[in-house]
Write an enzyme that holds these catalytic residues in place. Structure first.
Site, short mmCIF file in Angstrom:
data_model
loop_
_atom_site.label_atom_id
_atom_site.label_comp_id
_atom_site.label_asym_id
_atom_site.label_seq_id
_atom_site.Cartn_x
_atom_site.Cartn_y
_atom_site.Cartn_z
N HIS A 1 1.45 -1.05 5.21
CA HIS A 1 0.75 -2.38 5.12
C HIS A 1 1.35 -3.58 6.07
CE1 HIS A 1 2.90 -2.74 1.71
NE2 HIS A 1 2.46 -4.02 1.66
N ASP A 2 2.67 -3.39 6.21
CA ASP A 2 3.23 -4.56 6.69
C ASP A 2 3.94 -4.24 8.20
OD1 ASP A 2 5.26 -5.05 3.77
OD2 ASP A 2 3.41 -6.14 4.34
N GLU B 1 11.22 -0.52 -2.47
CA GLU B 1 11.23 -1.09 -1.18
C GLU B 1 12.47 -2.06 -1.37
OE1 GLU B 1 8.85 -4.52 -0.40
OE2 GLU B 1 8.61 -4.13 1.75
N ASP C 1 7.84 -3.13 -5.14
CA ASP C 1 7.86 -4.18 -4.02
C ASP C 1 9.11 -5.14 -4.11
OD1 ASP C 1 6.12 -5.79 -2.07
OD2 ASP C 1 6.43 -7.50 -3.47
N ASP D 1 1.50 0.10 -6.96
CA ASP D 1 2.57 -0.95 -6.30
C ASP D 1 2.87 -1.99 -7.57
OD1 ASP D 1 2.26 -1.87 -2.85
OD2 ASP D 1 3.86 -2.55 -4.47
#
Ligand code: ISL
Length: 512
Positions: free
Chosen positions: A303-304, A232, A192, A95
């Site tokens: 994870h969000d 993302e 990210d 990430d």
């Protein structure tokens, strides 16, 4: 491995498996579960950040891009994990959090010291806020810093300072981070909030600045033909996806778009989205990216995001059926599927009744901003429904919860855990395995054209066609529906049989 063959499993290292009993998941814990990951059939892992961090945002506040957070492991552990995953035919992407660092990063510590410090322009400082940009976690995105009496930009937590990508030194630093991890053998990156790195000061919110694509090209220059990258990008949509991922662009392999999650009213708005609207948006994304000859991403969880079986499916009466239907939607469409740890056993949201059980900065800021304005029970219900702690609880390997876990344990662990699911006659893991096996064995599913056949308020039928073969996927929504049947051999069905009606959340896969 070709992009269209990739099947991703996202691992949140501090919650996956705790190998040393300190209550925090770690890299050695992941090493101990490689067989579990391999048996599921996935062939790629997305590892969320495991780098040095004060953990304000659970690792998305990085204080050293080249060191591993002590509680999670060591560089040697990560080297071993990369090696062992590769030995098992599993790729690994890390990430890359390039938009901001922790305010504990040495660059920021220097930058805040004085206005003429060599690192000052690594970040974005102003005498007074030039706009009223808001942080994603609530409140102003500009924080007054006492040392020099200026404000710095933070798109997320106060402790996450935005890097100044207009500064060529910052771009060199992040390029060096990419070089460092690729040299250690990783296969690419999930990037990210990548569309935030270039700021457009004329806009009323951060995102998609004028030099965004220039910076992405520079960051991955020389690598784009041999690594996998997924951005993302909340600004990504059917129209601009080719600006990020077009073959000639030399930027990204693919992007995450989020429209299909139907979160326009915000994550804490307690309302299940209409399933036909969700799949319509999945389908629209499929058609647009197929048209642009770009691999789509397909996911419901990360994870969000709260657990999809709770937010979109039915986590009580039809947990198995809705978990397997949603798994089918992710794994049978065109593009690159992503699964979140725990999704493969049909994990649901937790239900806590005390704000002290939550950890996530976004939820805690939301609570503090609304306590006293919204009744406590309603506030807790909103966080239970949409909060980011849901996908982050420790993986429930057995029915026994960890006493010293860093996060409150999963509240349904006694009934929903790996051990009991693997034993179950109707195992969600078992069905996901079959879906993945099918995807690997049927070229229609990895190479085939996507065709939307029918989408009604009650059900959705799509096809995948390749070299004269065809797979038809029937997805029923929440109520029983008359069914005229489909030509072909039944390859998979999440109910015991095919009847004259489609059952709630029934998924049937045919081969013609
Ligand atoms: O989902 C969101 C929009 O409401 C936010 O929770 C999330 O912050 C946004 O998607 C950006 O997410 C990424 O960047 C954040 C980090 O907290 C998230 O975990 C990460 O996925 C800041 O690094």
């Amino acid at each position: 491995m070709k992009t269209e063959d990739l099947i991703f499993y996202q691992i949140y290292p501090k919650s996956f498996c705790d190998s040393n009993g300190d209550g925090v998941g770690d890299l050695r814990g992941i090493l101990s579960k490689i067989d579990y990951i391999k048996n599921l059939g996935v062939n790629a892992v997305w590892l969320t950040p495991c780098f040095k961090t004060p953990n304000v945002d659970n690792g998305y506040d990085i204080s050293d891009y080249r060191a591993i957070e002590e509680s999670v492991g060591t560089l040697d552990d990560l080297d071993e994990l990369i090696e062992k995953l590769h030995e098992n035919g599993i790729a690994i992407i890390l990430d890359l959090v390039a938009n901001h660092t922790s305010t504990e990063h040495k660059w920021f510590k220097e930058s805040r010291k004085s206005k003429d410090n060599p690192y000052r322009d690594y970040y974005i400082w102003r005498e007074t806020p030039p706009n009223d940009w808001q942080s994603s976690f609530g409140g102003s995105a500009w924080e007054l810093d006492g040392a020099t009496g200026e404000y710095y930009l933070h798109s997320f937590a106060i402790e996450q300072a935005d890097l100044n990508w207009d500064n060529p030194k910052v771009r060199e630093e992040m390029k060096a981070v990419v070089d460092f991890w690729l040299a250690r053998g990783v296969d690419g990156f999930r990037c990210d909030v990548l569309d935030l790195i270039s700021k457009d000061w004329k806009k009323n919110e951060n995102g998609s600045g004028p030099r965004l694509h220039e910076y992405i090209r520079e960051l991955f220059d020389g690598y784009t033909d041999r690594i996998f990258t997924v951005g993302e990008c909340w600004s990504a949509n059917a129209k601009n996806a080719k600006l990020f991922c077009g073959k000639d662009r030399k930027e990204l392999t693919t992007v995450f778009a989020f429209k299909h999650l139907c979160v326009e009213k915000g994550r804490f708005h307690v309302e299940k989205p209409a399933l036909d609207e969700v799949v319509r948006r999945v389908s629209d994304w499929q058609l647009a990216l197929q048209e642009a000859n770009i691999p789509a991403t397909v996911f419901f969880e990360n994870h969000d995001q709260p657990r999809s079986v709770s937010r979109i499916g039915d986590d009580e009466k039809y947990r198995y059926e809705s978990a397997t239907l949603l798994g089918g939607v992710v794994l049978l469409h065109r593009g690159v599927p992503f699964l979140m740890q725990g999704q493969e056993i049909g994990m649901t949201n937790s239900r806590h009744n005390d704000i002290g059980k939550f950890n996530d900065v976004e939820s805690m800021n939301f609570y503090r901003a609304n306590v006293g304005k919204i009744p406590e029970a309603e506030l807790i219900e909103k966080i239970n429904f949409g909060g980011r702690d849901n996908p982050r609880c420790m993986m429930p390997w057995t029915e026994k919860t960890l006493e010293n876990g860093w996060l409150a344990p999963y509240t349904r662990q006694s009934e929903i855990n790996v051990e009991s699911d693997l034993r179950a006659e109707r195992s969600v893991y078992g069905f996901y395995r079959e879906l993945i096996e099918l995807r690997k064995n049927e070229p229609c599913l990895t190479r085939g054209e996507y065709i939307r056949k029918e989408l009604t308020p009650s059900y959705y039928i799509f096809e995948r066609a390749y070299e004269g073969e065809k797979i038809t996927v029937v997805c029923n929504f929440r109520t029983e529906t008359p069914f005229a049947g489909v030509e072909g051999r039944v390859l998979l069905n999440n109910y015991p049989e095919v009847g004259e009606t489609l059952k709630p959340y029934q998924l049937i896969v045919y081969k013609n």
